[in-house]
Write a protein that holds these residues in place. Structure first.
Motif, PDB file in Angstrom:
ATOM      1  N   ILE B  36       0.844  -1.204   0.000  1.00 47.85           N
ATOM      2  CA  ILE B  36       0.000   0.000   0.000  1.00 47.85           C
ATOM      3  C   ILE B  36       0.876   1.250   0.000  1.00 47.85           C
ATOM      4  CG2 ILE B  36      -1.683   1.320   1.357  1.00 47.85           C
ATOM      5  CD1 ILE B  36      -2.859  -1.504   2.138  1.00 47.85           C
ATOM      6  N   SER B  38       3.631   1.583  -1.437  1.00 51.41           N
ATOM      7  CA  SER B  38       4.209   1.810  -2.761  1.00 51.41           C
ATOM      8  C   SER B  38       3.159   2.201  -3.808  1.00 51.41           C
ATOM      9  CB  SER B  38       4.995   0.590  -3.224  1.00 51.41           C
ATOM     10  OG  SER B  38       4.130  -0.378  -3.748  1.00 51.41           O
ATOM     11  N   VAL B  39       1.914   1.788  -3.619  1.00 50.64           N
ATOM     12  CA  VAL B  39       0.889   2.179  -4.610  1.00 50.64           C
ATOM     13  C   VAL B  39       0.217   3.503  -4.237  1.00 50.64           C
ATOM     14  CG1 VAL B  39       0.406  -0.177  -5.408  1.00 50.64           C
ATOM     15  CG2 VAL B  39      -0.965   0.800  -3.542  1.00 50.64           C
ATOM     16  N   ALA B  40       0.463   3.967  -2.999  1.00 51.54           N
ATOM     17  CA  ALA B  40      -0.233   5.163  -2.518  1.00 51.54           C
ATOM     18  C   ALA B  40       0.111   6.400  -3.319  1.00 51.54           C
ATOM     19  CB  ALA B  40       0.083   5.388  -1.041  1.00 51.54           C
ATOM     20  N   ARG B  41       1.219   6.338  -4.108  1.00 53.36           N
ATOM     21  CA  ARG B  41       1.595   7.548  -4.837  1.00 53.36           C
ATOM     22  C   ARG B  41       0.598   7.910  -5.938  1.00 53.36           C
ATOM     23  NH1 ARG B  41       5.383   6.236  -9.270  1.00 53.36           N
ATOM     24  NH2 ARG B  41       5.832   4.021  -9.176  1.00 53.36           N
ATOM     25  N   VAL B  42      -0.323   7.025  -6.267  1.00 54.86           N
ATOM     26  CA  VAL B  42      -1.362   7.449  -7.224  1.00 54.86           C
ATOM     27  C   VAL B  42      -2.202   8.585  -6.638  1.00 54.86           C
ATOM     28  CG1 VAL B  42      -1.589   5.205  -8.397  1.00 54.86           C
ATOM     29  CG2 VAL B  42      -3.150   5.787  -6.535  1.00 54.86           C
ATOM     30  N   ALA B  43      -2.285   8.616  -5.308  1.00 54.71           N
ATOM     31  CA  ALA B  43      -3.100   9.652  -4.663  1.00 54.71           C
ATOM     32  C   ALA B  43      -2.488  11.035  -4.851  1.00 54.71           C
ATOM     33  CB  ALA B  43      -3.260   9.342  -3.182  1.00 54.71           C
ATOM     34  N   GLU B  44      -1.178  11.083  -5.144  1.00 54.36           N
ATOM     35  CA  GLU B  44      -0.496  12.381  -5.252  1.00 54.36           C
ATOM     36  C   GLU B  44      -0.600  12.989  -6.656  1.00 54.36           C
ATOM     37  OE1 GLU B  44       3.406  11.199  -4.135  1.00 54.36           O
ATOM     38  OE2 GLU B  44       2.643  10.379  -2.243  1.00 54.36           O
ATOM     39  N   ILE B  45      -1.109  12.232  -7.596  1.00 56.49           N
ATOM     40  CA  ILE B  45      -1.164  12.726  -8.971  1.00 56.49           C
ATOM     41  C   ILE B  45      -2.319  13.718  -9.108  1.00 56.49           C
ATOM     42  CG2 ILE B  45      -1.575  12.040 -11.372  1.00 56.49           C
ATOM     43  CD1 ILE B  45      -0.320   9.257 -10.313  1.00 56.49           C
ATOM     44  N   ALA B  46      -2.001  14.877  -9.692  1.00 54.91           N
ATOM     45  CA  ALA B  46      -3.038  15.898  -9.863  1.00 54.91           C
ATOM     46  C   ALA B  46      -3.980  15.462 -10.982  1.00 54.91           C
ATOM     47  CB  ALA B  46      -2.389  17.230 -10.203  1.00 54.91           C
ATOM     48  N   ALA B  47      -5.208  15.140 -10.636  1.00 55.79           N
ATOM     49  CA  ALA B  47      -6.123  14.626 -11.658  1.00 55.79           C
ATOM     50  C   ALA B  47      -7.556  15.023 -11.356  1.00 55.79           C
ATOM     51  CB  ALA B  47      -5.984  13.107 -11.733  1.00 55.79           C
ATOM     52  N   GLU B  48      -7.736  16.201 -10.732  1.00 53.17           N
ATOM     53  CA  GLU B  48      -9.090  16.615 -10.332  1.00 53.17           C
ATOM     54  C   GLU B  48     -10.049  16.621 -11.511  1.00 53.17           C
ATOM     55  OE1 GLU B  48      -6.465  19.011  -9.384  1.00 53.17           O
ATOM     56  OE2 GLU B  48      -6.170  17.570  -7.754  1.00 53.17           O
TER      57      GLU B  48
END
Lengths: 496, 99
Positions: B36, B38-48
């Protein structure tokens, strides 16, 4: 040349013209399986008797003057994740040990219709989850190039069977790279068709929005012939594309890249890539240029986030799909002693029947889908999926195909990554974007790494329904390299 | 800080209908924490403003014709069942003793 060393196209034509019987060809491969499968363990089930019966039926039809297709009588190894009415189907899991499905998968049905002779079912990572076959409940498959190394995964039994001359063709399924990565590390050709181009009906589901059946072969034309044999619209699969199969066989025969624009994905290089893999990849790019292609460097920034997005999306879908293994209608049932509830029996059965990687992914998916985390994980991963599709779209405005190494390293030693899920997941780094966007992509052999003498694969990615481009470029690379090597890459493999 | 606690993993195991031992819970808690993380960095991608994709193909509501067609016989459908009684799947009790 012995029968087992011939290509599928050659065998099909020899059988069709009556020079060799399908029974002889099947027997030669069954003998080869007896000889080498003790070392490889590519097969979970060998149907010797039924293979001879199928072959005999083909011979009878040819004798009667029936006009059969180009692969009639050619033997094939079938990944044990497709249902087969006449053979056990386990998906590499204890939870389905001994299960006999009451129906054939569409892919199985079409193999039979094309006259292919099914030799048996091949080993895989349990429910196709893994990159090494080490997650099979029935033991690991070994790489014909080096028996101490993995054959890739999840379709590792299928790659080892073809690379080990136990079958000229095999089937695989590719959810995050499970055809291309095993093809790459065993020195053969493996193709992931466009999502929806090949039917999922009767394919035991792992991640339904990604799962794609595809072919393995020792050369590009054979892969195209098999691709054509089992692909095309299937009303039994609601995500099957209702469009003609791209002209893959013609493209494989053509094999010409003159004037084609080929994009090199900038993001797939650097840290984590084995030098020998990058060296062979660079040579392949130079080769394509020398054959008349225009090489363009392309940036796909979202590809660097494909891996984490995939490891949220695939486990989420798996946690839902694998809920069907409930110990009630088929498969294993544990602890039903008359005192326990259905729910207790279910939990005991699933704990006993699933292996560690499957349990990890079910729990990871359950986590990513749970309220409170859904938006941050699963929802966000779906947005990344959109960004990846946009990167592909932008890239395919500039170029006709994209190329990269298929996998960052050559075949790794058995056991090296078995207890390190993150290291295992990196094997799929370059293959995952095509799954998330649904594109077609192929892996073709491009040489041996200097460090370890093991095969390296070149990945060629094409737009949705541009499968023919993969074969066209793959065939051009194959032809040029075989001229340089004086034969196929597998001719350099040690004798088993 | 760990991404996931052992209690959360025990809860996930219950939701997943996996009867795990204490040792297994410890083991998976450690591993899931790493995964988790290592995959949590998807949450940091700006994609509003980016719409989500659940699927690679733009398909919606694919229906088949509403026609009767042959299915499995009861014998075929029951052929893999762990327990059968009177042409039905025999299952453990689904209600508690009190019910």
């Amino acid at each position: 040349m012995s029968l087992i060393h011939k290509s599928a196209a050659e065998l099909g034509s020899l059988i069709g013209s009556g020079e060799v019987s399908a029974v002889e060809v099947a027997q030669a491969h069954l003998d080869r399986i007896t000889e080498v499968d003790g070392k490889l363990h590519a097969f979970l089930h060998v149907g010797a008797e039924s293979a001879i019966e199928q072959a005999q039926a083909i011979d009878d039809r040819i004798a009667a003057g029936d006009d059969l297709g180009p692969l009639a009588g050619v033997p094939i190894a079938h990944k044990d994740v497709f249902t087969t009415i006449d053979m056990p189907t386990t998906a590499g899991s204890k939870i389905l040990q001994g299960w006999r499905p009451p129906y054939d998968a569409t892919v199985t049905r079409r193999l039979r219709a094309a006259g292919l002779v099914i030799l048996g079912k091949t080993n895989l990572d349990e429910f196709a989850m893994g990159s090494s076959t080490e997650n099979s409940a029935y033991g690991v498959t070994r790489n014909p190039w080096d028996l101490s190394r993995v054959p890739g995964g999840s379709s590792g039994g299928s790659s080892a069977a073809v690379a080990g001359y136990a079958a000229p063709l095999s089937t695989g399924t590719d959810t995050g790279g499970s055809i291309r990565q095993p093809a790459s590390v065993t020195g053969i050709v493996g193709m992931k068709p466009t999502y929806g181009g090949s039917s999922r009906y009767g394919l035991i589901a792992f991640a339904s929005s990604l799962d794609t059946p595809g072919p393995f072969a020792r050369n590009v034309l054979d892969a195209a012939l098999l691709h054509e044999a089992f692909s095309g619209h299937d009303p039994m699969d609601s995500t099957s594309i209702d469009a003609p199969v791209p002209g893959v066989v013609e493209a494989a025969r053509q094999g010409d890249v003159a004037g084609l624009r080929i994009g090199v994905v900038k993001e797939f290089a650097g840290e984590g890539y084995q030098p020998g893999v990058l060296a062979r990849f660079q040579e392949s790019v130079e080769l394509l240029e020398s054959l008349g292609a225009k090489i363009v460097e392309v940036s796909c920034p979202s590809f660097t986030t494909a891996l984490p997005a995939y490891y949220l999306i695939a486990p989420s879908e798996c946690s839902s799909n694998l809920a069907r293994f409930d110990a009630m209608r088929y498969g294993l049932r544990v602890g039903d002693d008359g005192t326990r509830s259905a729910e207790e029996v279910m939990a005991l059965t699933r704990a006993a029947g699933f292996g560690p990687e499957v349990k990890r992914r079910i729990m990871l998916g359950t986590y990513a889908l749970s309220s409170g985390y859904y938006d941050a994980y699963y929802g966000q991963a779906q947005k990344v999926r959109t960004l990846i599709a946009r990167d592909f779209e932008a890239a395919f405005h500039q170029v006709d195909v994209l190329v990269s190494p298929t996998t960052p390293t050559t075949a790794f030693p058995i056991g090296e990554r078995a207890d390190d899920p993150i290291a295992m997941y990196l094997a799929d780094l370059c293959t995952i974007p095509a799954n998330l966007a649904g594109n077609a992509a192929i892996s073709v052999p491009c040489g041996l790494a200097d460090e370890d003498g093991l095969p390296v694969g070149l990945q060629i990615m094409a737009p949705v329904l541009g499968d023919d481009r993969c074969y066209r470029v793959g065939a051009a690379v194959e032809r040029a390299l075989e001229e340089r090597w004086g034969g196929g890459l597998l001719s350099k493999a040690p004798t088993l | 800080m760990s991404a996931i606690t052992r209690d959360e993993v025990a809860h996930l195991a219950r939701l997943s209908r996996l009867a795990l031992s204490d040792d297994e819970l410890d083991h998976y808690a450690t591993q899931l924490d790493v995964i988790i993380g290592s995959v949590a960095r998807v949450a940091e991608i700006a994609a509003e403003d980016v719409p989500p994709s659940s699927h690679a193909l733009p398909l919606t509501n694919v229906f088949r014709p509403d026609q009767v067609r042959p299915g499995l016989t009861p014998q075929q459908a029951l052929s893999g069942a762990p327990a059968v009684e009177d042409e039905r799947f025999r299952v453990p009790r689904i209600l508690g003793e009190e019910a």
